[in-house]
Design a protein around this motif. Structure first.
Motif, PDB file in Angstrom:
ATOM      1  N   GLU A 186       0.834  -1.211   0.000  1.00  0.00           N
ATOM      2  CA  GLU A 186       0.000   0.000   0.000  1.00  0.00           C
ATOM      3  C   GLU A 186       0.867   1.259   0.000  1.00  0.00           C
ATOM      4  O   GLU A 186       0.364   2.368  -0.128  1.00  0.00           O
ATOM      5  CB  GLU A 186      -0.928  -0.001   1.208  1.00  0.00           C
ATOM      6  N   CYS A 187       2.175   1.079   0.125  1.00  0.00           N
ATOM      7  CA  CYS A 187       3.125   2.191   0.131  1.00  0.00           C
ATOM      8  C   CYS A 187       2.961   3.022  -1.138  1.00  0.00           C
ATOM      9  O   CYS A 187       2.856   2.485  -2.237  1.00  0.00           O
ATOM     10  CB  CYS A 187       4.550   1.641   0.223  1.00  0.00           C
ATOM     11  N   ILE A 188       2.963   4.340  -0.965  1.00  0.00           N
ATOM     12  CA  ILE A 188       2.812   5.244  -2.111  1.00  0.00           C
ATOM     13  C   ILE A 188       4.141   5.930  -2.466  1.00  0.00           C
ATOM     14  O   ILE A 188       4.165   6.888  -3.231  1.00  0.00           O
ATOM     15  CB  ILE A 188       1.711   6.290  -1.857  1.00  0.00           C
ATOM     16  N   ASN A 189       5.244   5.455  -1.892  1.00  0.00           N
ATOM     17  CA  ASN A 189       6.575   6.021  -2.158  1.00  0.00           C
ATOM     18  C   ASN A 189       6.624   7.526  -1.929  1.00  0.00           C
ATOM     19  O   ASN A 189       7.188   8.270  -2.729  1.00  0.00           O
ATOM     20  CB  ASN A 189       7.036   5.685  -3.577  1.00  0.00           C
ATOM     21  N   CYS A 190       6.061   7.950  -0.825  1.00  0.00           N
ATOM     22  CA  CYS A 190       6.023   9.386  -0.544  1.00  0.00           C
ATOM     23  C   CYS A 190       7.337   9.921   0.023  1.00  0.00           C
ATOM     24  O   CYS A 190       7.505  11.125   0.165  1.00  0.00           O
ATOM     25  CB  CYS A 190       4.871   9.705   0.404  1.00  0.00           C
ATOM     26  N   ASP A 191       8.256   9.033   0.377  1.00  0.00           N
ATOM     27  CA  ASP A 191       9.596   9.402   0.834  1.00  0.00           C
ATOM     28  C   ASP A 191       9.672   9.977   2.252  1.00  0.00           C
ATOM     29  O   ASP A 191      10.738  10.436   2.654  1.00  0.00           O
ATOM     30  CB  ASP A 191      10.266  10.412  -0.112  1.00  0.00           C
ATOM     31  N   VAL A 192       8.598   9.957   3.038  1.00  0.00           N
ATOM     32  CA  VAL A 192       8.683  10.568   4.363  1.00  0.00           C
ATOM     33  C   VAL A 192       9.261   9.638   5.421  1.00  0.00           C
ATOM     34  O   VAL A 192       9.813  10.106   6.413  1.00  0.00           O
ATOM     35  CB  VAL A 192       7.325  11.142   4.845  1.00  0.00           C
ATOM     36  N   CYS A 193       9.177   8.339   5.231  1.00  0.00           N
ATOM     37  CA  CYS A 193       9.644   7.410   6.266  1.00  0.00           C
ATOM     38  C   CYS A 193      11.165   7.258   6.296  1.00  0.00           C
ATOM     39  O   CYS A 193      11.765   7.182   7.369  1.00  0.00           O
ATOM     40  CB  CYS A 193       8.990   6.042   6.114  1.00  0.00           C
ATOM     41  N   GLU A 194      11.789   7.201   5.140  1.00  0.00           N
ATOM     42  CA  GLU A 194      13.227   6.914   5.067  1.00  0.00           C
ATOM     43  C   GLU A 194      14.077   7.843   5.923  1.00  0.00           C
ATOM     44  O   GLU A 194      14.894   7.378   6.722  1.00  0.00           O
ATOM     45  CB  GLU A 194      13.710   6.928   3.621  1.00  0.00           C
ATOM     46  N   PRO A 195      13.924   9.166   5.828  1.00  0.00           N
ATOM     47  CA  PRO A 195      14.781  10.036   6.644  1.00  0.00           C
ATOM     48  C   PRO A 195      14.469   9.992   8.137  1.00  0.00           C
ATOM     49  O   PRO A 195      15.289  10.424   8.944  1.00  0.00           O
ATOM     50  CB  PRO A 195      14.531  11.429   6.060  1.00  0.00           C
ATOM     51  N   GLU A 196      13.311   9.470   8.510  1.00  0.00           N
ATOM     52  CA  GLU A 196      12.934   9.405   9.928  1.00  0.00           C
ATOM     53  C   GLU A 196      13.583   8.247  10.660  1.00  0.00           C
ATOM     54  O   GLU A 196      13.631   8.230  11.886  1.00  0.00           O
ATOM     55  CB  GLU A 196      11.415   9.296  10.071  1.00  0.00           C
ATOM     56  N   CYS A 197      14.104   7.252   9.948  1.00  0.00           N
ATOM     57  CA  CYS A 197      14.639   6.043  10.576  1.00  0.00           C
ATOM     58  C   CYS A 197      16.028   6.307  11.147  1.00  0.00           C
ATOM     59  O   CYS A 197      16.979   6.551  10.402  1.00  0.00           O
ATOM     60  CB  CYS A 197      14.700   4.897   9.573  1.00  0.00           C
ATOM     61  N   PRO A 198      16.183   6.208  12.481  1.00  0.00           N
ATOM     62  CA  PRO A 198      17.487   6.471  13.083  1.00  0.00           C
ATOM     63  C   PRO A 198      18.513   5.368  12.815  1.00  0.00           C
ATOM     64  O   PRO A 198      19.705   5.583  13.021  1.00  0.00           O
ATOM     65  CB  PRO A 198      17.170   6.568  14.578  1.00  0.00           C
TER      66      PRO A 198
END
Length: 83
Positions: A8-20
């Motif tokens: 269901e991921c829409i590749n919005c790119d918001v999760c990647e930079p949040e991952c420590p």
């Protein structure tokens, strides 16, 4: 319990930079989570940051990688020591 990203991921790119732990990366079609690096933000935050920012709620617990908080904290410590 490592997390996973569903189709269901829409590749919005918001999760990647949040991952420590830099566990999130762009796969062939959608973002994916490396279960060896995912600690559900244990050691960093009270809640998984990727889940907090995901606009489509497509980041559940990965049933293939169920871990308790103690195991996640041990993984966090290993990752910190190897950095």
């Amino acid at each position: 319990m490592a997390l996973m990203i569903t189709d269901e991921c829409i590749n919005c790119d918001v999760c990647e930079p949040e991952c420590p732990n830099q566990a999130i990366y762009l796969g062939p079609e959608i973002y994916e989570i490396d279960p060896n690096k995912c600690t559900e933000c244990v050691g960093h935050f009270d809640e998984p940051q990727c889940v907090q920012v995901c606009p489509v709620a497509c980041i559940p617990v990965n049933p293939a990688h169920v871990e308790n908080k103690e195991t996640l904290f041990q993984k966090y410590q290993r990752l910190q020591n190897s950095a």
